[in-house]
Design a protein around this motif. Structure first.
Motif, PDB file in Angstrom:
ATOM      1  N   ALA A 424       0.831  -1.203   0.000  1.00 39.98           N
ATOM      2  CA  ALA A 424       0.000   0.000   0.000  1.00 39.98           C
ATOM      3  C   ALA A 424       0.864   1.251   0.000  1.00 39.98           C
ATOM      4  O   ALA A 424       1.867   1.347   0.704  1.00 39.98           O
ATOM      5  CB  ALA A 424      -0.917   0.001   1.218  1.00 39.98           C
ATOM      6  N   THR A 425       0.484   2.234  -0.776  1.00 42.05           N
ATOM      7  CA  THR A 425       1.117   3.550  -0.766  1.00 42.05           C
ATOM      8  C   THR A 425       0.026   4.600  -0.784  1.00 42.05           C
ATOM      9  O   THR A 425      -1.133   4.309  -1.121  1.00 42.05           O
ATOM     10  CB  THR A 425       2.044   3.748  -1.980  1.00 42.05           C
ATOM     11  OG1 THR A 425       1.284   3.575  -3.183  1.00 42.05           O
ATOM     12  CG2 THR A 425       3.207   2.770  -1.959  1.00 42.05           C
ATOM     13  N   GLY A 426       0.403   5.810  -0.392  1.00 44.99           N
ATOM     14  CA  GLY A 426      -0.551   6.901  -0.391  1.00 44.99           C
ATOM     15  C   GLY A 426      -0.832   7.407   1.004  1.00 44.99           C
ATOM     16  O   GLY A 426      -0.183   7.013   1.979  1.00 44.99           O
ATOM     17  N   PRO A 427      -1.812   8.284   1.143  1.00 44.37           N
ATOM     18  CA  PRO A 427      -2.111   8.864   2.451  1.00 44.37           C
ATOM     19  C   PRO A 427      -2.706   7.841   3.407  1.00 44.37           C
ATOM     20  O   PRO A 427      -3.338   6.868   2.986  1.00 44.37           O
ATOM     21  CB  PRO A 427      -3.126   9.968   2.127  1.00 44.37           C
ATOM     22  CG  PRO A 427      -3.774   9.509   0.857  1.00 44.37           C
ATOM     23  CD  PRO A 427      -2.698   8.805   0.086  1.00 44.37           C
ATOM     24  N   GLY A 428      -2.465   8.067   4.695  1.00 42.19           N
ATOM     25  CA  GLY A 428      -3.001   7.167   5.704  1.00 42.19           C
ATOM     26  C   GLY A 428      -2.788   7.743   7.089  1.00 42.19           C
ATOM     27  O   GLY A 428      -2.427   8.913   7.255  1.00 42.19           O
ATOM     28  N   ARG A 429      -2.991   6.899   8.081  1.00 45.26           N
ATOM     29  CA  ARG A 429      -2.792   7.295   9.474  1.00 45.26           C
ATOM     30  C   ARG A 429      -2.162   6.133  10.235  1.00 45.26           C
ATOM     31  O   ARG A 429      -2.233   4.975   9.796  1.00 45.26           O
ATOM     32  CB  ARG A 429      -4.115   7.701  10.118  1.00 45.26           C
ATOM     33  CG  ARG A 429      -5.159   6.599  10.150  1.00 45.26           C
ATOM     34  CD  ARG A 429      -6.456   7.043  10.805  1.00 45.26           C
ATOM     35  NE  ARG A 429      -7.487   6.009  10.702  1.00 45.26           N
ATOM     36  CZ  ARG A 429      -7.613   4.984  11.532  1.00 45.26           C
ATOM     37  NH1 ARG A 429      -6.735   4.839  12.536  1.00 45.26           N
ATOM     38  NH2 ARG A 429      -8.569   4.089  11.376  1.00 45.26           N
ATOM     39  N   PRO A 480       1.358   9.844  18.550  1.00 38.22           N
ATOM     40  CA  PRO A 480       1.475   9.380  17.164  1.00 38.22           C
ATOM     41  C   PRO A 480       0.242   8.631  16.651  1.00 38.22           C
ATOM     42  O   PRO A 480      -0.044   8.657  15.449  1.00 38.22           O
ATOM     43  CB  PRO A 480       2.697   8.454  17.213  1.00 38.22           C
ATOM     44  CG  PRO A 480       3.460   8.894  18.418  1.00 38.22           C
ATOM     45  CD  PRO A 480       2.415   9.306  19.407  1.00 38.22           C
ATOM     46  N   ILE A 481      -0.457   7.915  17.550  1.00 35.13           N
ATOM     47  CA  ILE A 481      -1.613   7.129  17.110  1.00 35.13           C
ATOM     48  C   ILE A 481      -2.662   8.069  16.514  1.00 35.13           C
ATOM     49  O   ILE A 481      -3.066   9.057  17.128  1.00 35.13           O
ATOM     50  CB  ILE A 481      -2.241   6.351  18.283  1.00 35.13           C
ATOM     51  CG1 ILE A 481      -1.205   5.464  18.970  1.00 35.13           C
ATOM     52  CG2 ILE A 481      -3.448   5.536  17.809  1.00 35.13           C
ATOM     53  CD1 ILE A 481      -0.696   4.328  18.152  1.00 35.13           C
ATOM     54  N   GLY A 482      -3.079   7.765  15.303  1.00 34.96           N
ATOM     55  CA  GLY A 482      -4.068   8.586  14.622  1.00 34.96           C
ATOM     56  C   GLY A 482      -3.489   9.693  13.777  1.00 34.96           C
ATOM     57  O   GLY A 482      -4.224  10.339  13.020  1.00 34.96           O
ATOM     58  N   SER A 483      -2.183   9.938  13.897  1.00 31.05           N
ATOM     59  CA  SER A 483      -1.578  11.006  13.106  1.00 31.05           C
ATOM     60  C   SER A 483      -1.499  10.594  11.639  1.00 31.05           C
ATOM     61  O   SER A 483      -1.415   9.408  11.300  1.00 31.05           O
ATOM     62  CB  SER A 483      -0.194  11.358  13.643  1.00 31.05           C
ATOM     63  OG  SER A 483       0.698  10.267  13.491  1.00 31.05           O
TER      64      SER A 483
END
Length: 505
Positions: A424-429, A480-483
């Motif tokens: 997987a690549t791209g935006p995430g959290r 960091p969690i959720g960032s």
């Protein structure tokens, strides 16, 4: 006395700490098991081993070349059990399950006398291997083969090979879910572990009998190096031990007929087991465990107990996240010890056999005072859970045997599991994370479990040279969690993680 023939009790317990100055002179796993059961036999008044109908052995990792041990152990003990078994894997819940099964067999009339035992001689095995190979394998590495899971090669690429790499994923996710800062979460770990060290200091069966303060546990130092964030050496299981423990189960009628005093008997109550998916990347989340909750809560319900009726508990303690989750399931107060043995750091962490030592200590404590004790074993990668009550209150006939699997209930309580995507690549959290360290205390790399824009789960690395990224995970200034960030393709096929701020978003 007819009903008493169907009421299982523990009549004898025994354990051994084998630590000669020269580890080469230490016992092997079979010798530890023999010594532990001979001690249990003496504790029960003697003469029980030749009468064994059932002998169950917890799998050991120290001396794999020995193969299956029950028959060899039975021969040493002068026993001829009709039932002899060894667990297929080295899982931390095994002793609780084997005790439950032994009690069920006694209650059903299938056997009269049953023994459960285990032993690990990693201290001796490591020394022998060092002489043979010129370098000693660590006890940590000896335990990395626990469990068979999907994505094995992929997980190895991202460093998630052994329990010490995986349990921090639960620790960090739990901290965020509880609304704690990093400092608050570390303080809770330190308070639980400090109490463990105090219990171990007063327990002759414990491996390390030195009480430590909260600060000594949570503060990194040359003797307390980082292992996998946020765990330091004094927060993880100590498997470099030579320890054995075992116990004998029979019926109330048989115990009384053979002259065991009633005040020495501890009754086996009911229990419950449930498990998470073997593949830890195929779980619904990392802040809690539905199977743990079902195992603990159902055990209290089956025994008609509430948490305030428990005098003692033993919450499995390979890493702080486990007793943290368990105490929140039950509402166990932080100020009360969550162990009777001393925990896997101080009592000792003999791979899968720790809970046998907990059984020994629970029986001893209940003989001294109190009425009810709860045993909770956990194994694999936060995978297997088995809870069981021991009590001084006589159990009525019919309490056991009982089926203990409650898997359907745990599965029904589980949330949806996100699909897993390896590239997987791209935006995430960030869903959860850890940082893995070299032996000199320097970061090897950070690893995150991420969630993509469509909810898919993936793994990504933060290289050690990305000091800002590593600091963000560890300094406690932000959660960091959720960032948010981006997963990008890196060299050698790795997926790398960049924080949104560092990516220019």
């Amino acid at each position: 006395m007819k009903d008493a023939n169907r009421i299982p009790v523990i009549v004898g317990v025994g354990q051994i700490n084998d630590r000669p100055e020269d580890p080469l002179r230490g016992l092997d796993s079979l010798g530890l098991m023999e010594a532990a059961l001979r001690a249990a036999d003496a504790d029960a008044g003697g003469g029980w081993l030749s009468r064994l109908d059932s002998l169950a052995v917890v799998d050991q990792l120290s001396f794999r070349q020995m193969g299956p041990l029950p028959l060899a152990l039975a021969e040493r003990l002068g026993a001829r059990p009709r039932i002899h078994e060894q667990t297929a894997e080295a899982n931390g819940d095994s002793p609780v399950r084997l005790l439950h099964e032994a009690a069920n067999r006694v209650a059903s009339g299938a056997v009269e006398v049953a023994a459960v035992v285990g032993g690990e001689a990693l201290r001796t095995a490591a020394r022998r291997a060092a002489l043979a190979a010129g370098d000693a394998p660590s006890a940590h590495n000896a335990a990395t083969s626990i469990g068979v899971q999907a994505h094995a090669a992929y997980r190895k690429r991202y460093g998630l090979n052994s329990p010490v790499d995986v349990y921090p994923l639960y620790e960090n996710a739990g901290r965020a879910a509880y609304g704690q800062t990093l400092a608050e979460a570390q303080r809770e770990s330190g308070e639980i572990w400090s109490r463990f060290s105090q219990v171990a200091a007063g327990n002759p069966g414990a491996w390390i009998r030195e009480p430590l303060s909260v600060e000594e546990i949570v503060t990194p130092s040359p003797s307390n190096r980082p292992i996998a964030f946020p765990y330091w050496k004094r927060m993880v299981a100590n498997s470099a031990v030579n320890q054995g423990a075992g116990f004998l189960v029979t019926s109330l009628a048989n115990a009384l007929a053979r002259g065991v005093p009633e005040d020495r008997l501890v009754y086996v109550g009911r229990g419950a087991a449930a498990h998470e998916p073997e593949d830890f990347l195929a779980r619904d989340g990392y802040a809690s465990s539905p199977s743990m909750a079902v195992s603990l809560r159902r055990t209290l319900e089956l025994n008609g107990l509430t948490v305030d009726m428990l005098d003692f508990v033993e919450f499995y303690s390979c890493f702080p996240c486990v007793p943290k989750m368990a105490r929140r399931v039950l509402g166990w107060p932080l100020e009360k010890p969550a162990t009777v043995f001393g925990g896997l750091t101080f009592g000792g962490g003999p791979i899968a056999n720790y809970m046998s030592h907990a059984v020994v200590s629970m029986v001893q404590r209940l003989r001294e005072q109190g009425r009810h004790g709860l045993l909770f074993g956990n194994g694999g990668f936060a995978t297997h859970n088995h809870s069981l009550v021991l009590t001084r209150e006589p159990r009525p006939a019919g309490t056991l045997p009982q089926p203990f699997e409650h898997q359907a209930e745990a599965d029904a309580a589980r949330g949806p599991v996100p699909p897993f995507v390896e590239d997987a690549t791209g935006p995430g959290r960030i869903e959860t994370y850890t940082v893995l360290y070299e032996r000199d205390g320097s970061p090897r790399f950070g690893v995150i479990v991420g969630r993509g824009a469509s909810g898919e789960r993936f793994l990504a690395k933060i290289p050690a040279h990305d000091t800002a990224g590593i600091d963000f995970l560890c300094d406690g200034k932000e959660e960091p969690i959720g960032s948010e960030g981006h997963a990008v393709a890196g060299p050698g096929g790795d997926i790398l993680w960049h924080r949104a701020s560092s990516y220019g978003v």
